[in-house]
Design a protein around this motif. Structure first.
Motif, mmCIF file in Angstrom:
data_model
loop_
_atom_site.group_PDB
_atom_site.id
_atom_site.type_symbol
_atom_site.label_atom_id
_atom_site.label_comp_id
_atom_site.label_asym_id
_atom_site.label_seq_id
_atom_site.Cartn_x
_atom_site.Cartn_y
_atom_site.Cartn_z
ATOM 1 N N LEU A 221 16.828 7.051 12.004
ATOM 2 C CA LEU A 221 16.360 6.390 10.790
ATOM 3 C C LEU A 221 15.251 5.386 11.101
ATOM 4 N N PHE A 222 15.388 4.673 12.198
ATOM 5 C CA PHE A 222 14.334 3.717 12.561
ATOM 6 C C PHE A 222 13.031 4.433 12.917
ATOM 7 N N VAL A 223 13.126 5.551 13.588
ATOM 8 C CA VAL A 223 11.918 6.313 13.927
ATOM 9 C C VAL A 223 11.228 6.790 12.642
ATOM 10 N N VAL A 224 12.008 7.301 11.693
ATOM 11 C CA VAL A 224 11.439 7.741 10.422
ATOM 12 C C VAL A 224 10.833 6.565 9.666
ATOM 13 N N PHE A 226 9.588 3.764 10.927
ATOM 14 C CA PHE A 226 8.333 3.356 11.567
ATOM 15 C C PHE A 226 7.199 4.322 11.221
ATOM 16 N N VAL A 227 7.489 5.605 11.220
ATOM 17 C CA VAL A 227 6.444 6.591 10.898
ATOM 18 C C VAL A 227 6.000 6.443 9.444
ATOM 19 N N ALA A 228 6.959 6.278 8.525
ATOM 20 C CA ALA A 228 6.607 6.143 7.103
ATOM 21 C C ALA A 228 5.859 4.837 6.844
ATOM 22 N N GLY A 229 6.301 3.749 7.446
ATOM 23 C CA GLY A 229 5.617 2.472 7.253
ATOM 24 C C GLY A 229 4.203 2.492 7.796
ATOM 25 N N SER A 230 4.035 3.115 8.953
ATOM 26 C CA SER A 230 2.685 3.207 9.515
ATOM 27 C C SER A 230 1.784 4.083 8.651
ATOM 28 N N PHE A 231 2.329 5.169 8.085
ATOM 29 C CA PHE A 231 1.521 6.040 7.229
ATOM 30 C C PHE A 231 1.105 5.320 5.942
ATOM 31 N N ILE A 232 2.063 4.571 5.362
ATOM 32 C CA ILE A 232 1.733 3.837 4.134
ATOM 33 C C ILE A 232 0.722 2.742 4.429
ATOM 34 N N ALA A 234 -1.569 2.784 6.701
ATOM 35 C CA ALA A 234 -2.886 3.391 6.927
ATOM 36 C C ALA A 234 -3.467 3.990 5.656
ATOM 37 N N ALA A 235 -2.608 4.467 4.734
ATOM 38 C CA ALA A 235 -3.112 5.155 3.541
ATOM 39 C C ALA A 235 -3.492 4.178 2.439
ATOM 40 N N ILE A 236 -2.587 3.288 2.071
ATOM 41 C CA ILE A 236 -2.835 2.398 0.923
ATOM 42 C C ILE A 236 -2.903 0.937 1.346
ATOM 43 N N HIS A 237 -2.854 0.709 2.626
ATOM 44 C CA HIS A 237 -2.966 -0.642 3.169
ATOM 45 C C HIS A 237 -1.857 -1.561 2.627
ATOM 46 N N ASN A 238 -0.647 -1.035 2.580
ATOM 47 C CA ASN A 238 0.512 -1.811 2.119
ATOM 48 C C ASN A 238 1.497 -1.916 3.281
ATOM 49 N N PRO A 239 1.669 -3.115 3.893
ATOM 50 C CA PRO A 239 2.531 -3.236 5.081
ATOM 51 C C PRO A 239 3.986 -3.593 4.756
ATOM 52 N N ILE A 240 4.384 -3.553 3.527
ATOM 53 C CA ILE A 240 5.732 -4.028 3.168
ATOM 54 C C ILE A 240 6.808 -3.171 3.820
ATOM 55 N N LEU A 241 6.706 -1.859 3.726
ATOM 56 C CA LEU A 241 7.730 -0.983 4.308
ATOM 57 C C LEU A 241 7.807 -1.166 5.816
ATOM 58 N N LEU A 242 6.702 -1.263 6.451
ATOM 59 C CA LEU A 242 6.710 -1.449 7.905
ATOM 60 C C LEU A 242 7.340 -2.776 8.292
ATOM 61 N N ILE A 243 7.067 -3.832 7.516
ATOM 62 C CA ILE A 243 7.665 -5.145 7.814
ATOM 63 C C ILE A 243 9.176 -5.096 7.638
ATOM 64 N N VAL A 245 11.126 -2.491 7.902
ATOM 65 C CA VAL A 245 11.711 -1.706 9.006
ATOM 66 C C VAL A 245 11.749 -2.523 10.289
ATOM 67 N N VAL A 246 10.718 -3.270 10.579
ATOM 68 C CA VAL A 246 10.679 -4.094 11.790
ATOM 69 C C VAL A 246 11.738 -5.176 11.738
ATOM 70 N N VAL A 247 11.947 -5.817 10.589
ATOM 71 C CA VAL A 247 12.959 -6.871 10.465
ATOM 72 C C VAL A 247 14.357 -6.309 10.659
ATOM 73 N N ILE A 248 14.626 -5.165 10.011
ATOM 74 C CA ILE A 248 15.954 -4.556 10.172
ATOM 75 C C ILE A 248 16.185 -4.121 11.618
ATOM 76 N N PHE A 249 15.181 -3.563 12.241
ATOM 77 C CA PHE A 249 15.321 -3.149 13.639
ATOM 78 C C PHE A 249 15.558 -4.349 14.544
ATOM 79 N N GLY A 250 14.878 -5.444 14.310
ATOM 80 C CA GLY A 250 15.111 -6.643 15.107
ATOM 81 C C GLY A 250 16.506 -7.198 14.945
#
Length: 478
Positions: A221-224, A226-232, A234-243, A245-250
């Protein structure tokens, strides 16, 4: 008289038929006078030599098969004495009379060895020094040691123990080398069916707290994420999903690290706060915790290094520190950490006297039972290249286990449960007629989540033993 029937004249003048009777040989007379000590010489033994089937070339004793046993030496394994000389107990030299040897041998009353002039030696109240060296015998083999002056016939050699080929006493009381005795004692514990050998490195493992399937699922789930957050991003310049995911992983990584570092403390805290049960009211098959004083069973243990006697559980572990260029203690040893190199853990059945009820129960930790020990270990010795030769006991301990003592940084820890210590035991009550026992449960017991301590659930497999460091703690005499 010219008759075909033979006849002869008696001493009184009468003639009687038949052949004259042959003179009978006089039977040996048993008297109280003692025969002189012969020193093992067959020519002086007479009937005594016949009694032990000794052989000599002069022909007086006949061609009887010779034996290795002899009289006058200490290496004779004497069996039962024949009826010709009686069944008396010999407190001195053997008393006998031999026909044909003359009256001098029958009139000697002084028992004991003779001196070089043929006269009996003077008696003394203590052991006599010197003595007569026994003459050469006809049987083969080296001359054994001379009998003591008491003349007792024993069922074995004079010296206790077996004799080697050179006549010296063989060591039979056990090896004198401490390293050899360590090997024998360790092997006896390891191969004794009544002793449980515990091979687990630690009672707590994060793999036992989190199932493997859940760990792989969370990682996926964390790998997915990270991939989805990085894609979002890069595509729409929205870092919320990636942030997120990083907080939950930490948070998950911090929780796992916390449990790895303090997992054992959490389990011991759970055992300490678990309520004690009363064995008087405990039902058959109930999972309970019992706290009381320990008493040894039929087979007490001894600690490996400090040689602490009468223990029911022993643990001796050797750790090594691995630097950048140091050797690894095991295959999973990482750099700049302490790795386990050698471990000896044993447990046996013992008794525990409950503090709550005063009853005594048998704890079945031996015969290969499943046991999870949480016994504090104390550092016995620290070894580095500078002081590696300061402890000869530690060097002998290493040699007894075929461990090298090269330039390594080592640490030896030892823990034990001695008789009289206070121990907490968690297991299942089993009542068998009048015997009260505590055995291992059929399934592992989970501690559950300890939210206040941020501890994940842990499985307790088998009987749980909890004992604090007993190195500085007074034990109750039993």
């Amino acid at each position: 008289m010219g008759s075909r029937f033979p006849s002869h004249q008696l001493s009184n003048g009468l003639y009687v038929s038949g052949r004259p009777e042959q003179p009978k040989e006089k039977a040996p007379v048993i008297c109280s006078s003692a025969m002189p000590y012969t020193g093992g010489d067959i020519k002086k033994s007479g009937e005594l030599g016949k009694m032990f089937d000794l052989h000599r070339k002069s022909g007086q004793l006949g061609n009887q098969p010779s034996r290795n046993t002899s009289f006058g030496g200490a290496a004779s394994n004497s069996g039962p004495v024949s009826n010709a000389v009686g069944r008396s107990n010999y407190s001195g030299s053997i008393s006998s009379a031999v026909p044909g040897t003359g009256g001098s041998s029958r009139t000697k009353s002084n028992s004991g060895p003779l001196n070089k002039h043929g006269e009996p030696t003077k008696r003394s109240s203590g052991p006599q020094s010197g003595g007569v060296t026994p003459m050469a015998r006809q049987n083969s083999g080296p001359l054994p040691p001379v009998l003591p002056t008491t003349g007792l016939i024993t069922s074995g050699p004079i010296t206790s123990g077996q004799m080697n080929s050179s006549g010296a006493q063989r060591k039979v009381s056990g090896p004198l080398d401490p390293s050899v005795s360590m090997k024998m004692r360790t092997a006896s514990f390891a191969h004794n069916p009544a002793v449980t050998n515990l091979n687990a490195e630690d009672g707590y493992s994060i793999k036992g707290s989190i199932p493997t399937a859940i760990m792989w699922l969370v990682l996926l789930l964390f790998v997915v994420g990270f991939v989805a957050g990085s894609f979002i991003l890069a595509a729409i310049h929205n870092p919320i999903l990636l942030i997120v995911v990083v907080v939950i992983f930490g948070f998950v990584a911090a929780l796992v690290t916390w449990n790895i570092c303090w997992g054992t403390k959490g389990v011991t805290g759970f055992v300490s706060h678990y309520p004690d049960a009363d064995l008087r009211t405990a039902k058959d098959g109930e999972y309970v915790k019992v706290t009381g004083v320990v008493t040894c069973g039929n087979l007490p243990l001894e600690s490996s290094f400090q040689r602490v006697p009468r223990c029911v559980y022993t643990s001796t572990c050797l750790y090594e520190y691995r630097g950048w260029d140091s050797k690894a203690a095991n295959t999973t040893h990482r750099r700049f950490t302490w790795g386990l190199r050698s471990m000896e853990r044993h447990a046996v059945d013992f008794y525990i006297s409950d503090f709550q009820s005063g009853l005594r129960a048998l704890v079945k930790t031996g015969f290969g039972a499943r046991v999870t020990p949480y016994v504090d270990e104390s550092v016995v010795i620290d070894i580095n290249p500078d002081n590696k030769d300061m402890s000869p006991e530690f060097q002998r301990w290493l040699r007894g286990r075929n461990l090298s003592s090269d330039d390594r940084i080592m640490r030896l820890k030892e823990g034990y449960i001695k008789e009289g210590s206070t121990v907490s035991v968690m297991g299942v009550v089993q009542r068998n007629e009048n015997v009260l026992m505590i055995v291992a449960p059929a399934e592992p017991i989970s501690t559950g989540c300890q939210w206040a301590k941020c501890m994940l659930p842990t499985s307790l497999d088998g009987l749980v033993l909890r004992c604090e460091d007993t190195s500085d703690m007074d034990v109750i005499p039993v």
